[in-house]
Design a protein around this motif. Structure first.
Motif, PDB file in Angstrom:
ATOM      1  N   ALA A 131      -4.647  -8.007  10.456  1.00 42.52           N
ATOM      2  CA  ALA A 131      -5.808  -7.527  11.211  1.00 42.52           C
ATOM      3  C   ALA A 131      -5.580  -6.113  11.717  1.00 42.52           C
ATOM      4  N   GLU A 132      -4.362  -5.815  12.154  1.00 44.03           N
ATOM      5  CA  GLU A 132      -4.071  -4.474  12.674  1.00 44.03           C
ATOM      6  C   GLU A 132      -4.147  -3.416  11.580  1.00 44.03           C
ATOM      7  N   VAL A 133      -3.648  -3.732  10.392  1.00 39.92           N
ATOM      8  CA  VAL A 133      -3.741  -2.777   9.283  1.00 39.92           C
ATOM      9  C   VAL A 133      -5.205  -2.526   8.926  1.00 39.92           C
ATOM     10  N   ALA A 134      -6.000  -3.593   8.923  1.00 38.62           N
ATOM     11  CA  ALA A 134      -7.434  -3.427   8.647  1.00 38.62           C
ATOM     12  C   ALA A 134      -8.083  -2.531   9.698  1.00 38.62           C
ATOM     13  N   ARG A 135      -7.707  -2.740  10.969  1.00 34.74           N
ATOM     14  CA  ARG A 135      -8.272  -1.911  12.043  1.00 34.74           C
ATOM     15  C   ARG A 135      -7.848  -0.453  11.901  1.00 34.74           C
ATOM     16  N   ILE A 136      -6.555  -0.237  11.661  1.00 36.24           N
ATOM     17  CA  ILE A 136      -6.022   1.125  11.576  1.00 36.24           C
ATOM     18  C   ILE A 136      -6.639   1.886  10.405  1.00 36.24           C
ATOM     19  N   THR A 137      -6.825   1.199   9.280  1.00 37.77           N
ATOM     20  CA  THR A 137      -7.316   1.873   8.074  1.00 37.77           C
ATOM     21  C   THR A 137      -8.829   1.784   7.919  1.00 37.77           C
ATOM     22  N   GLY A 138      -9.510   1.267   8.928  1.00 38.52           N
ATOM     23  CA  GLY A 138     -10.964   1.133   8.821  1.00 38.52           C
ATOM     24  C   GLY A 138     -11.385   0.196   7.712  1.00 38.52           C
ATOM     25  N   GLY A 139     -10.542  -0.798   7.441  1.00 41.20           N
ATOM     26  CA  GLY A 139     -10.857  -1.782   6.413  1.00 41.20           C
ATOM     27  C   GLY A 139     -10.455  -1.371   5.013  1.00 41.20           C
ATOM     28  N   ALA A 140      -9.977  -0.141   4.845  1.00 36.98           N
ATOM     29  CA  ALA A 140      -9.644   0.346   3.499  1.00 36.98           C
ATOM     30  C   ALA A 140      -8.331  -0.219   2.980  1.00 36.98           C
ATOM     31  N   CYS A 160      -3.905  -0.324   2.722  1.00 38.50           N
ATOM     32  CA  CYS A 160      -2.805   0.594   2.419  1.00 38.50           C
ATOM     33  C   CYS A 160      -2.643   0.770   0.912  1.00 38.50           C
ATOM     34  N   ALA A 161      -2.108   1.917   0.545  1.00 38.50           N
ATOM     35  CA  ALA A 161      -1.819   2.166  -0.869  1.00 38.50           C
ATOM     36  C   ALA A 161      -0.604   1.382  -1.327  1.00 38.50           C
ATOM     37  N   ALA A 162       0.342   1.121  -0.399  1.00 37.16           N
ATOM     38  CA  ALA A 162       1.575   0.439  -0.792  1.00 37.16           C
ATOM     39  C   ALA A 162       2.151  -0.321   0.386  1.00 37.16           C
ATOM     40  N   VAL A 163       2.874  -1.401   0.059  1.00 33.53           N
ATOM     41  CA  VAL A 163       3.641  -2.157   1.050  1.00 33.53           C
ATOM     42  C   VAL A 163       5.085  -2.219   0.563  1.00 33.53           C
ATOM     43  N   LEU A 164       6.032  -1.850   1.431  1.00 28.43           N
ATOM     44  CA  LEU A 164       7.456  -2.009   1.156  1.00 28.43           C
ATOM     45  C   LEU A 164       7.924  -3.211   1.964  1.00 28.43           C
ATOM     46  N   ASP A 165       8.287  -4.277   1.248  1.00 24.66           N
ATOM     47  CA  ASP A 165       8.531  -5.562   1.916  1.00 24.66           C
ATOM     48  C   ASP A 165       9.958  -6.048   1.722  1.00 24.66           C
ATOM     49  N   MET A 166      10.639  -6.320   2.823  1.00 30.08           N
ATOM     50  CA  MET A 166      11.975  -6.906   2.770  1.00 30.08           C
ATOM     51  C   MET A 166      11.972  -8.331   3.308  1.00 30.08           C
ATOM     52  N   VAL A 167      10.788  -8.879   3.607  1.00 27.20           N
ATOM     53  CA  VAL A 167      10.687 -10.178   4.268  1.00 27.20           C
ATOM     54  C   VAL A 167      10.481 -11.297   3.255  1.00 27.20           C
ATOM     55  N   GLY A 168       9.564 -11.104   2.319  1.00 27.84           N
ATOM     56  CA  GLY A 168       9.293 -12.136   1.327  1.00 27.84           C
ATOM     57  C   GLY A 168       8.609 -13.339   1.940  1.00 27.84           C
ATOM     58  N   GLY A 169       8.761 -14.495   1.306  1.00 27.40           N
ATOM     59  CA  GLY A 169       8.192 -15.725   1.833  1.00 27.40           C
ATOM     60  C   GLY A 169       6.702 -15.606   2.136  1.00 27.40           C
ATOM     61  N   ASP A 170       6.316 -16.106   3.313  1.00 25.36           N
ATOM     62  CA  ASP A 170       4.894 -16.135   3.655  1.00 25.36           C
ATOM     63  C   ASP A 170       4.314 -14.765   3.981  1.00 25.36           C
ATOM     64  N   TYR A 171       5.157 -13.734   4.034  1.00 19.33           N
ATOM     65  CA  TYR A 171       4.620 -12.384   4.236  1.00 19.33           C
ATOM     66  C   TYR A 171       3.899 -11.866   2.989  1.00 19.33           C
ATOM     67  N   VAL A 172       4.291 -12.327   1.816  1.00 18.84           N
ATOM     68  CA  VAL A 172       3.752 -11.741   0.587  1.00 18.84           C
ATOM     69  C   VAL A 172       2.232 -11.893   0.491  1.00 18.84           C
ATOM     70  N   ARG A 209       0.127 -12.266   2.834  1.00 17.95           N
ATOM     71  CA  ARG A 209      -0.458 -11.462   3.905  1.00 17.95           C
ATOM     72  C   ARG A 209      -0.376  -9.978   3.568  1.00 17.95           C
ATOM     73  N   ASN A 210       0.738  -9.582   2.964  1.00 18.18           N
ATOM     74  CA  ASN A 210       0.854  -8.185   2.527  1.00 18.18           C
ATOM     75  C   ASN A 210      -0.246  -7.813   1.540  1.00 18.18           C
ATOM     76  N   LEU A 211      -0.536  -8.736   0.614  1.00 18.17           N
ATOM     77  CA  LEU A 211      -1.553  -8.447  -0.396  1.00 18.17           C
ATOM     78  C   LEU A 211      -2.919  -8.218   0.245  1.00 18.17           C
ATOM     79  N   GLN A 212      -3.170  -8.914   1.355  1.00 13.56           N
ATOM     80  CA  GLN A 212      -4.423  -8.688   2.068  1.00 13.56           C
ATOM     81  C   GLN A 212      -4.490  -7.291   2.692  1.00 13.56           C
ATOM     82  N   CYS A 213      -3.312  -6.700   2.941  1.00 17.17           N
ATOM     83  CA  CYS A 213      -3.266  -5.365   3.557  1.00 17.17           C
ATOM     84  C   CYS A 213      -3.487  -4.241   2.554  1.00 17.17           C
ATOM     85  N   LEU A 214      -3.410  -4.558   1.260  1.00 19.78           N
ATOM     86  CA  LEU A 214      -3.468  -3.509   0.252  1.00 19.78           C
ATOM     87  C   LEU A 214      -4.895  -3.090  -0.074  1.00 19.78           C
ATOM     88  N   SER A 215      -5.044  -1.823  -0.369  1.00 25.02           N
ATOM     89  CA  SER A 215      -6.316  -1.291  -0.846  1.00 25.02           C
ATOM     90  C   SER A 215      -6.470  -1.620  -2.328  1.00 25.02           C
TER      91      SER A 215
END
Length: 333
Positions: free
Chosen positions: A205-214, A216-228, A230-236
């Motif tokens: 939700a915060e990424v959506a707010r910060i980017t005006g819903g657009a 991110c161009a990329a996510v660098l992820d070291m967490v894996g698991g259930d973050y993946v 959610r990360n995909l939802q953050c991508l443009s």
């Protein structure tokens, strides 16, 4: 010519375990082979893979020393066949496949970079592992370019702080996640554009707010698991997701239609087991594109704290605690 002793002090645990297994022992000084240099180590960086190796979860690749440590800085004291003898006496930092927690370490000459006057040996030792990792994954695999907004998890880790620093140099807007308000403040002070406390806010939700819903161009992820997912939802649209570690687990369930609709790219890599030729090519690229910023004093690692080799267990205990901001380094005498 520096006199090279037959033996050295090193950290070479006989068994896996907690930080207490990191006790200094005597080991033979390694001999540089063809294409290698022997470095009298002044400092060695500490990284998450060292912790996994200590726990018995990340064995060294074939041919690598059992001594942990993936990055070093010091003075070249001997060279192997095919290496210019003029390198003896030169200050170098290097990415190595192991062996860094010691008074001497061999390194492939292609993975060495000169230590400029702008860096201390402690700072130089804290650069190679995170610099090679962030450069190859965020800029090469994720194609991050000037003007892009990127999301980086673990904003105050060694990887996170390097991503922030490189992002600032190359015109990225870097959003990071951290586990506390204090760490968010630290990330902003280091240069992140935005910092999200993942324990109090939904980063999607915060990424959506910060980017005006657009997104991110990329996510660098070291967490894996259930973050993946959610990360995909953050991508443009046409966004790129790069996995470099799986701290929350090696499996994820993703919604394939989202990948199709947004035309997303999912990729990832490891560094330690990559070929000498690949890592040498990365070193050449970093020498051309990043090292001028290092020489000019525009890029320095964030150092959390420095320990002696005999206190390596305390350094690992701090990393295990998660309290550090930036890099932990062993200073070796």
């Amino acid at each position: 010519m520096t006199d090279i002793p037959a033996t050295m002090q090193a950290i070479d645990p006989a068994s896996a375990g907690g930080p207490e297994v990191l006790v200094a022992v005597e080991r033979p000084v390694p001999v540089p082979g063809a294409g290698e240099v022997l470095i009298k180590v002044a400092a060695a960086g500490i990284n998450r893979p060292d912790v996994l190796q200590r726990k018995g979860m990340y064995p060294p690749p074939p041919g690598a020393p059992t001594i942990p440590g993936l990055e070093i800085a010091g003075e070249v004291v001997a060279v192997g066949a095919g290496v210019m003898p003029e390198l003896v006496g030169q200050p170098m930092c290097a990415l190595v496949a192991g062996g860094g927690y010691a008074q001497y370490c061999v390194a492939p000459v292609g993975q060495c970079l000169p230590v400029p006057a702008s860096l201390t040996m402690v700072e130089a030792a804290a650069l190679p592992e995170t610099l090679f990792t962030v450069w190859t994954n965020l800029f090469e695999r994720a194609y991050a370019a000037e003007g892009d907004t990127v999301l980086v998890h673990g904003g105050t880790s060694g990887i996170g702080t390097m991503a922030i620093a490189l992002g600032r140099l190359f015109g990225l807007t870097v959003i990071v996640t951290c586990g506390s308000d204090e760490k968010c403040t630290s990330a902003l002070e280091i240069g992140a554009a935005f910092a999200i406390n993942y324990n109090t806010h939904d980063f999607v939700a915060e990424v959506a707010r910060i980017t005006g819903g657009a997104g991110c161009a990329a996510v660098l992820d070291m967490v894996g698991g259930d973050y993946v997912p959610r990360n995909l939802q953050c991508l443009s649209e046409d966004g790129r997701h790069v996995s470099i570690a799986v701290l929350n687990g090696p499996k994820a369930e993703v919604f394939i239609p989202l990948i199709m609709m947004k035309r997303l790219t999912l990729t990832g890599s490891t560094l330690r087991a990559r070929s000498l030729s690949f890592k040498s090519l990365v070193a050449d690229e970093i020498a051309r594109t990043v090292w001028p910023h290092v020489e000019a004093g525009r890029l320095k690692p964030v150092i959390d704290s420095v320990y002696s080799l005999s206190d390596a267990r305390d350094a690992h205990a701090r990393m295990d605690s998660g309290a550090h901001v930036g890099k932990l380094v062993l200073e070796i005498t």
